[in-house]
Design an enzyme around this catalytic site. Structure first.
Site, PDB file in Angstrom:
ATOM      1  N   ARG A  18      51.289  37.666  29.353  1.00  0.00           N
ATOM      2  CA  ARG A  18      50.970  37.193  30.551  1.00  0.00           C
ATOM      3  C   ARG A  18      50.182  35.757  30.569  1.00  0.00           C
ATOM      4  O   ARG A  18      48.953  35.846  29.711  1.00  0.00           O
ATOM      5  CB  ARG A  18      49.977  38.149  31.648  1.00  0.00           C
ATOM      6  CG  ARG A  18      49.734  37.395  32.795  1.00  0.00           C
ATOM      7  CD  ARG A  18      48.334  38.250  33.053  1.00  0.00           C
ATOM      8  NE  ARG A  18      47.612  37.490  34.295  1.00  0.00           N
ATOM      9  CZ  ARG A  18      46.362  37.645  34.579  1.00  0.00           C
ATOM     10  NH1 ARG A  18      45.748  38.466  33.790  1.00  0.00           N
ATOM     11  NH2 ARG A  18      45.748  37.127  35.565  1.00  0.00           N
ATOM     12  N   ASP A  75      51.710  33.349  35.406  1.00  0.00           N
ATOM     13  CA  ASP A  75      51.014  33.746  36.677  1.00  0.00           C
ATOM     14  C   ASP A  75      51.058  32.960  37.951  1.00  0.00           C
ATOM     15  O   ASP A  75      50.860  33.096  39.046  1.00  0.00           O
ATOM     16  CB  ASP A  75      49.385  34.053  36.530  1.00  0.00           C
ATOM     17  CG  ASP A  75      48.924  35.394  36.402  1.00  0.00           C
ATOM     18  OD1 ASP A  75      50.058  36.179  36.528  1.00  0.00           O
ATOM     19  OD2 ASP A  75      47.744  35.610  36.490  1.00  0.00           O
ATOM     20  N   HIS A 136      44.796  40.986  45.508  1.00  0.00           N
ATOM     21  CA  HIS A 136      44.680  41.190  44.222  1.00  0.00           C
ATOM     22  C   HIS A 136      42.920  41.151  43.978  1.00  0.00           C
ATOM     23  O   HIS A 136      42.619  40.015  44.054  1.00  0.00           O
ATOM     24  CB  HIS A 136      45.235  40.155  43.096  1.00  0.00           C
ATOM     25  CG  HIS A 136      45.041  40.478  41.742  1.00  0.00           C
ATOM     26  ND1 HIS A 136      45.896  40.993  40.828  1.00  0.00           N
ATOM     27  CD2 HIS A 136      43.941  40.089  40.988  1.00  0.00           C
ATOM     28  CE1 HIS A 136      45.401  41.106  39.695  1.00  0.00           C
ATOM     29  NE2 HIS A 136      44.192  40.336  39.742  1.00  0.00           N
ATOM     30  N   GLY A 138      39.485  42.035  42.000  1.00  0.00           N
ATOM     31  CA  GLY A 138      38.899  42.407  40.712  1.00  0.00           C
ATOM     32  C   GLY A 138      37.935  41.344  40.226  1.00  0.00           C
ATOM     33  O   GLY A 138      37.404  40.587  41.021  1.00  0.00           O
ATOM     34  N   ASN A 139      37.790  41.169  38.808  1.00  0.00           N
ATOM     35  CA  ASN A 139      36.573  40.059  38.402  1.00  0.00           C
ATOM     36  C   ASN A 139      37.504  38.693  38.827  1.00  0.00           C
ATOM     37  O   ASN A 139      36.827  37.927  39.028  1.00  0.00           O
ATOM     38  CB  ASN A 139      36.622  40.251  36.936  1.00  0.00           C
ATOM     39  CG  ASN A 139      35.570  39.492  36.313  1.00  0.00           C
ATOM     40  OD1 ASN A 139      34.603  39.648  37.005  1.00  0.00           O
ATOM     41  ND2 ASN A 139      35.796  38.650  35.565  1.00  0.00           N
ATOM     42  N   GLY A 140      38.835  38.781  38.754  1.00  0.00           N
ATOM     43  CA  GLY A 140      39.552  37.490  39.446  1.00  0.00           C
ATOM     44  C   GLY A 140      40.041  38.136  40.623  1.00  0.00           C
ATOM     45  O   GLY A 140      40.512  39.421  40.721  1.00  0.00           O
ATOM     46  N   ASP A 212      30.032  42.612  38.006  1.00  0.00           N
ATOM     47  CA  ASP A 212      30.908  43.848  38.442  1.00  0.00           C
ATOM     48  C   ASP A 212      30.523  44.295  39.771  1.00  0.00           C
ATOM     49  O   ASP A 212      29.436  44.513  40.128  1.00  0.00           O
ATOM     50  CB  ASP A 212      30.275  44.799  37.410  1.00  0.00           C
ATOM     51  CG  ASP A 212      31.291  46.067  37.800  1.00  0.00           C
ATOM     52  OD1 ASP A 212      31.845  46.423  38.458  1.00  0.00           O
ATOM     53  OD2 ASP A 212      31.474  46.735  36.286  1.00  0.00           O
ATOM     54  N   ARG A 214      31.185  46.905  41.258  1.00  0.00           N
ATOM     55  CA  ARG A 214      30.648  48.118  41.497  1.00  0.00           C
ATOM     56  C   ARG A 214      29.256  48.309  41.501  1.00  0.00           C
ATOM     57  O   ARG A 214      28.788  49.203  42.418  1.00  0.00           O
ATOM     58  CB  ARG A 214      31.355  48.995  40.380  1.00  0.00           C
ATOM     59  CG  ARG A 214      32.899  49.317  40.674  1.00  0.00           C
ATOM     60  CD  ARG A 214      33.327  49.888  39.100  1.00  0.00           C
ATOM     61  NE  ARG A 214      33.289  49.086  38.104  1.00  0.00           N
ATOM     62  CZ  ARG A 214      33.673  49.364  36.931  1.00  0.00           C
ATOM     63  NH1 ARG A 214      34.349  50.569  36.575  1.00  0.00           N
ATOM     64  NH2 ARG A 214      33.612  48.546  35.994  1.00  0.00           N
TER      65      ARG A 214
END
Length: 215
Positions: A18, A75, A136, A138-140, A212, A214
């Protein structure tokens, strides 16, 4: 730990990578020859967290598996191949686009494409008949809109820095913040971009506690 999947590394015939940024030149799966890897270096400054590491990964696999085929999936491909001009041109001097390719490219295309196709599958509908927004997260993080399976808008831009707040990336801010802080802190724009990429987002907002979501 040997899981019994392969007997030796020599059994691996191909490796898929990727790759983050392929501009408008790489919109399909591409054989990663040395010539291609050298050409991809021009995108390092547009995806500083990803492209250099991606290329390191390709070279590492090529060293260990010299007979295996190395293929890159980009990507940027899902969005750059179909974004309409009114959605990828920035409201800045047009010559920047003509001379330097300053435009919205979009990222996380492999994810957005897969999720949109999966949505159509779960709905039991032909993707050509659907308008879908995919997230999408997440961290990105990025959001993409597609019509008939083709991307028409996306939140990331010239680089993966634009758009939503991320783990260590700021996402959208007033551009004047860059000049303001550079003057106040006595730093240059390169250091400013390093901060926006690696020390901002949730990490920056939390006072350095965590990147994070979370937490």
């Amino acid at each position: 730990i040997n899981m019994g999947i392969i007997g030796s590394l020599q059994e691996i015939e191909g490796v898929g990578h990727r790759m983050a940024h392929g501009g408008t030149d790489y919109t399909k799966a591409t054989l990663l020859t040395e010539e291609v890897l050298q050409d991809l270096r021009r995108f390092d400054e547009l995806a500083p967290l990803h492209n250099p590491a991606n290329i390191m990964g390709v070279r590492a696999f090529a060293k260990e598996l010299p007979d295996a085929i190395q293929v890159g999936v980009f990507d940027t491909a899902f969005s750059t191949s179909t974004l309409p001009e009114e959605n990828y041109i920035y409201a800045v001097p047009y010559e920047w686009y003509e001379k330097y390719g300053v435009r919205r490219y979009g990222f996380h295309g492999t994810s957005h494409k897969y999720v949109s196709q999966k949505v159509a599958e779960v709905m039991g509908r032909d993707i050509k008949d659907l308008k879908i927004i995919t997230c999408h997260l997440g961290n990105g993080a990025s959001i993409s809109a597609s019509i008939g399976g083709k991307c028409v808008d996306t939140s990331m831009g010239l680089t993966p820095l634009e758009g939503l707040i991320m783990g260590t990336r700021s996402g959208d801010i007033d551009p004047a913040v860059c000049q303001f802080i550079c003057n106040k802190e006595g730093i240059d724009i390169n250091e400013m971009l390093n901060i926006l990429n690696k020390k901002s987002g949730i990490l920056g907002m939390s006072g350095g506690i965590s990147s994070d979501f979370r937490d």
